[in-house]
Design a protein around this motif. Structure first.
Motif, PDB file in Angstrom:
ATOM      1  N   GLY A 222     -11.533  28.186 -22.427  1.00 10.20           N
ATOM      2  CA  GLY A 222     -11.229  29.245 -23.382  1.00 10.20           C
ATOM      3  C   GLY A 222      -9.923  29.960 -23.127  1.00 10.20           C
ATOM      4  N   HIS A 223      -9.102  29.465 -22.198  1.00  5.27           N
ATOM      5  CA  HIS A 223      -7.834  30.142 -21.927  1.00  5.27           C
ATOM      6  C   HIS A 223      -6.708  29.149 -21.733  1.00  5.27           C
ATOM      7  N   THR A 224      -5.473  29.676 -21.810  1.00  7.04           N
ATOM      8  CA  THR A 224      -4.283  28.849 -21.718  1.00  7.04           C
ATOM      9  C   THR A 224      -3.265  29.525 -20.808  1.00  7.04           C
ATOM     10  N   LEU A 225      -2.534  28.706 -20.043  1.00  5.19           N
ATOM     11  CA  LEU A 225      -1.461  29.175 -19.181  1.00  5.19           C
ATOM     12  C   LEU A 225      -0.144  28.556 -19.632  1.00  5.19           C
ATOM     13  N   ALA A 226       0.935  29.336 -19.569  1.00  8.40           N
ATOM     14  CA  ALA A 226       2.266  28.837 -19.900  1.00  8.40           C
ATOM     15  C   ALA A 226       3.232  29.199 -18.782  1.00  8.40           C
ATOM     16  N   LEU A 227       3.887  28.194 -18.212  1.00  7.71           N
ATOM     17  CA  LEU A 227       4.916  28.403 -17.204  1.00  7.71           C
ATOM     18  C   LEU A 227       6.249  28.557 -17.912  1.00  7.71           C
TER      19      LEU A 227
ATOM     20  N   GLY B  81      -6.193  34.165 -24.198  1.00  8.99           N
ATOM     21  CA  GLY B  81      -7.527  33.643 -24.468  1.00  8.99           C
ATOM     22  C   GLY B  81      -8.604  34.417 -23.738  1.00  8.99           C
ATOM     23  N   SER B  82      -9.675  33.719 -23.394  1.00  6.18           N
ATOM     24  CA  SER B  82     -10.815  34.331 -22.719  1.00  6.18           C
ATOM     25  C   SER B  82     -10.397  34.908 -21.372  1.00  6.18           C
ATOM     26  N   ASN B  83     -11.046  36.036 -20.993  1.00  2.08           N
ATOM     27  CA  ASN B  83     -10.632  36.696 -19.766  1.00  2.08           C
ATOM     28  C   ASN B  83     -11.791  37.405 -19.062  1.00  2.08           C
ATOM     29  N   GLU B  84     -13.014  37.049 -19.399  1.00  3.03           N
ATOM     30  CA  GLU B  84     -14.163  37.733 -18.813  1.00  3.03           C
ATOM     31  C   GLU B  84     -14.223  37.620 -17.298  1.00  3.03           C
ATOM     32  N   ALA B  85     -13.700  36.528 -16.761  1.00  5.33           N
ATOM     33  CA  ALA B  85     -13.697  36.353 -15.302  1.00  5.33           C
ATOM     34  C   ALA B  85     -12.352  36.705 -14.686  1.00  5.33           C
ATOM     35  N   GLY B  86     -11.445  37.248 -15.495  1.00  4.10           N
ATOM     36  CA  GLY B  86     -10.124  37.592 -14.979  1.00  4.10           C
ATOM     37  C   GLY B  86      -9.164  36.430 -14.924  1.00  4.10           C
TER      38      GLY B  86
ATOM     39  N   ASP C  64      -4.096  39.294 -15.568  1.00  4.40           N
ATOM     40  CA  ASP C  64      -3.313  40.461 -15.998  1.00  4.40           C
ATOM     41  C   ASP C  64      -3.888  41.765 -15.476  1.00  4.40           C
ATOM     42  N   GLY C  65      -4.828  41.679 -14.555  1.00  6.08           N
ATOM     43  CA  GLY C  65      -5.425  42.871 -13.978  1.00  6.08           C
ATOM     44  C   GLY C  65      -6.560  43.450 -14.784  1.00  6.08           C
ATOM     45  N   THR C  66      -6.959  42.782 -15.868  1.00  6.38           N
ATOM     46  CA  THR C  66      -8.078  43.233 -16.691  1.00  6.38           C
ATOM     47  C   THR C  66      -9.083  42.104 -16.840  1.00  6.38           C
ATOM     48  N   ASN C  67     -10.176  42.388 -17.521  1.00  8.04           N
ATOM     49  CA  ASN C  67     -11.157  41.374 -17.893  1.00  8.04           C
ATOM     50  C   ASN C  67     -11.364  41.402 -19.401  1.00  8.04           C
ATOM     51  N   THR C  68     -10.281  41.655 -20.115  1.00  7.64           N
ATOM     52  CA  THR C  68     -10.313  41.785 -21.562  1.00  7.64           C
ATOM     53  C   THR C  68      -9.654  40.579 -22.225  1.00  7.64           C
ATOM     54  N   ARG C  69     -10.336  39.977 -23.200  1.00 10.46           N
ATOM     55  CA  ARG C  69      -9.768  38.862 -23.942  1.00 10.46           C
ATOM     56  C   ARG C  69      -8.423  39.255 -24.556  1.00 10.46           C
TER      57      ARG C  69
ATOM     58  N   GLY D  94      -8.374  25.748 -14.801  1.00  9.64           N
ATOM     59  CA  GLY D  94      -9.662  25.131 -14.537  1.00  9.64           C
ATOM     60  C   GLY D  94     -10.721  25.645 -15.491  1.00  9.64           C
ATOM     61  N   GLU D  95     -11.883  25.000 -15.474  1.00  5.64           N
ATOM     62  CA  GLU D  95     -12.973  25.350 -16.377  1.00  5.64           C
ATOM     63  C   GLU D  95     -14.265  25.502 -15.591  1.00  5.64           C
ATOM     64  N   ASP D  96     -15.145  26.337 -16.093  1.00  7.36           N
ATOM     65  CA  ASP D  96     -16.311  26.680 -15.293  1.00  7.36           C
ATOM     66  C   ASP D  96     -17.603  26.734 -16.086  1.00  7.36           C
ATOM     67  N   GLY D  97     -17.703  25.966 -17.188  1.00 12.90           N
ATOM     68  CA  GLY D  97     -18.978  25.814 -17.862  1.00 12.90           C
ATOM     69  C   GLY D  97     -19.151  26.574 -19.137  1.00 12.90           C
ATOM     70  N   SER D  98     -18.278  27.521 -19.459  1.00 13.96           N
ATOM     71  CA  SER D  98     -18.392  28.247 -20.716  1.00 13.96           C
ATOM     72  C   SER D  98     -17.033  28.757 -21.126  1.00 13.96           C
ATOM     73  N   ALA D  99     -16.908  29.125 -22.403  1.00 14.19           N
ATOM     74  CA  ALA D  99     -15.648  29.653 -22.895  1.00 14.19           C
ATOM     75  C   ALA D  99     -15.314  30.982 -22.239  1.00 14.19           C
ATOM     76  N   ALA D 100     -16.331  31.699 -21.751  1.00 13.75           N
ATOM     77  CA  ALA D 100     -16.101  33.014 -21.163  1.00 13.75           C
ATOM     78  C   ALA D 100     -15.490  32.932 -19.776  1.00 13.75           C
ATOM     79  N   SER D 101     -15.783  31.875 -19.047  1.00 10.61           N
ATOM     80  CA  SER D 101     -15.332  31.783 -17.668  1.00 10.61           C
ATOM     81  C   SER D 101     -14.199  30.779 -17.538  1.00 10.61           C
ATOM     82  N   GLY D 102     -13.609  30.738 -16.376  1.00  6.42           N
ATOM     83  CA  GLY D 102     -12.515  29.816 -16.103  1.00  6.42           C
ATOM     84  C   GLY D 102     -11.741  30.309 -14.897  1.00  6.42           C
TER      85      GLY D 102
END
Length: 405
Positions: free
Chosen positions: A294-299, A309-314, A318-323, A342-350
């Motif tokens: 559920g998230h994307t990184l750009a170098l 994207g998703s940010n529930e697990a940080g 960015d110092g928050t847990n807000t999408r 990486g991915e961890d089983g749901s769109a919320a985590s990663g």
């Protein structure tokens, strides 16, 4: 999202063992994810951390409750050039152009002619002169120096690109490529290839529009299809169910699943079956991209990192847990040379990985030790990973585990 993914796999009368082995926890591509490999010069070894339920750390042991929250050495020859992590298997490209594989082998994704899983790296049969590797969900892809591709493993949606939907335990040639391939990226069940002529092609699953054909569908696509982009792409990346391309002007286009805002277009309208522009990148140029579930990184070309994207697990760091529906700065990073989601089983985590000045940094979900920082607490700012690699040149985030070389 995890339940939805399992239901789709059950339609194929299969079960993803790695998902069952992880309680409450994916995949890129590259995910990666991932998702997901970074090429470099030969290094002395490969290291791994996180879950080891089916031997995906390549250390000779396994167990449903086995986790390694700090880096351990992969039992591979000490000539590893790059690594790539799938759902529950790992790949290592050696400096002699051959490939080692380990972990789950339920669908032949280790490429040794069997469907027997193993916790010790073994050789992929018949491969040589390999330039790059990418581990998809339960399949694998290799780019040869002659610009052709080989693929093996799970093939229900045509992931192997050989014109069939039959699983393969030995490498087969990807057919129908309209030119020489220069880069590859693998998602949960699809593949992207960048050609020397500036074309991007895709094949495999298109349920979320991740093939970029203007519409989503539930049919397998076992031969490459051209993706229409507004200008020449310079690099590509794949999340579990979304695709990414960096264009010559340093902007980014994404397509596919967007329920978590992983396309960075300011909304969560999904699917997006045609390439759309990532917003909020004005004044910066992107060098490479990678996606998780559920998230994307750009170098960026300046050595810094953006995420969305998703940010529930940080996992956005960015110092928050807000999408975040548009790109935000990953804090505390500079001099970055590679990223992996990486991915961890749901769109919320990663979880997320970066190489900065030869060292590994990690942030996000850590319930299985996938950050490699010790313990099991998630963090929303980048933390240093202690490894024996000097320097680290390649990283890859899998399903609740990580690889580096």
């Amino acid at each position: 999202m995890r339940a939805r993914f399992i239901r789709r796999r059950q339609l194929a009368v299969v079960v993803v063992g790695a998902l069952i082995a992880l309680p409450s926890v994916f995949g890129t591509p590259s995910m990666a994810a991932s998702t997901k490999s970074s090429a470099g010069q030969p290094t002395s070894q490969a290291e791994a951390w996180g879950t080891n339920a089916v031997g995906q750390l390549g250390i000779g042991t396994l167990g449903e409750t086995a986790t390694w929250p700090t880096a351990v050495t992969v039992a591979a020859p000490h000539t590893v050039r790059s690594v790539s992590a799938g759902f529950s298997h790992g790949l290592a490209l050696l400096s002699n152009g051959t490939v080692k594989a380990w972990g789950s082998n339920e669908y032949g994704q280790l490429g040794d002619g069997t469907e027997t899983s193993r916790p010790i790296p073994g050789s992929v049969a018949g491969l040589s002169d390999v330039k790059a590797v990418a581990a998809g969900g339960d399949f694998s892809v290799a780019l040869l120096h002659d610009g052709t591709l080989r693929a093996w493993g799970f093939n229900f949606s045509g992931e192997l690109g050989d014109g069939t939907t039959a699983n393969r335990s030995l490498p087969v040639r990807v057919e129908g490529l309209p030119g020489r391939v220069t880069a590859i990226a693998a998602g949960a069940n699809f593949v992207l290839a960048l050609l020397a002529n500036g074309t991007v092609v895709a094949w495999g699953d298109n349920f979320d529009g991740q093939l970029g054909q203007g519409q989503a569908d539930s049919q397998p696509h076992p031969v490459p299809l051209a993706v229409r982009l507004p200008q020449r792409p310079t690099s590509i990346g794949a999340g579990a169910f979304h695709s990414l391309a960096v264009l010559a002007d340093g902007s980014v286009r994404g397509w596919g699943l967007n329920v978590s805002g992983q396309l960075g277009i300011g909304d969560r309208v999904s699917p997006q079956p045609s390439p759309v522009a990532v917003v909020g990148l004005t004044g910066v140029r992107v060098k490479s991209v990678d996606g998780g579930f559920g998230h994307t990184l750009a170098l960026l070309t300046n050595g810094r990192v953006k995420a969305w994207g998703s940010n529930e697990a940080g996992q956005l760091g960015d110092g928050t847990n807000t999408r975040q529906l548009v790109p935000v700065d990953v804090l505390g990073l500079s001099g970055v040379t590679a990223v992996s989601a990486g991915e961890d089983g749901s769109a919320a985590s990663g979880h997320s990985l970066a190489i900065t000045r030869g060292n590994v940094m990690a942030w996000g979900q850590n319930n299985r030790g996938q950050l490699g920082i010790g313990g099991s607490g998630s963090v929303n700012r980048a933390q240093a990973v202690t490894t024996g690699l000097q320097p680290t040149r390649s990283i890859s985030g899998g399903l609740a585990f990580s690889l580096a070389s």
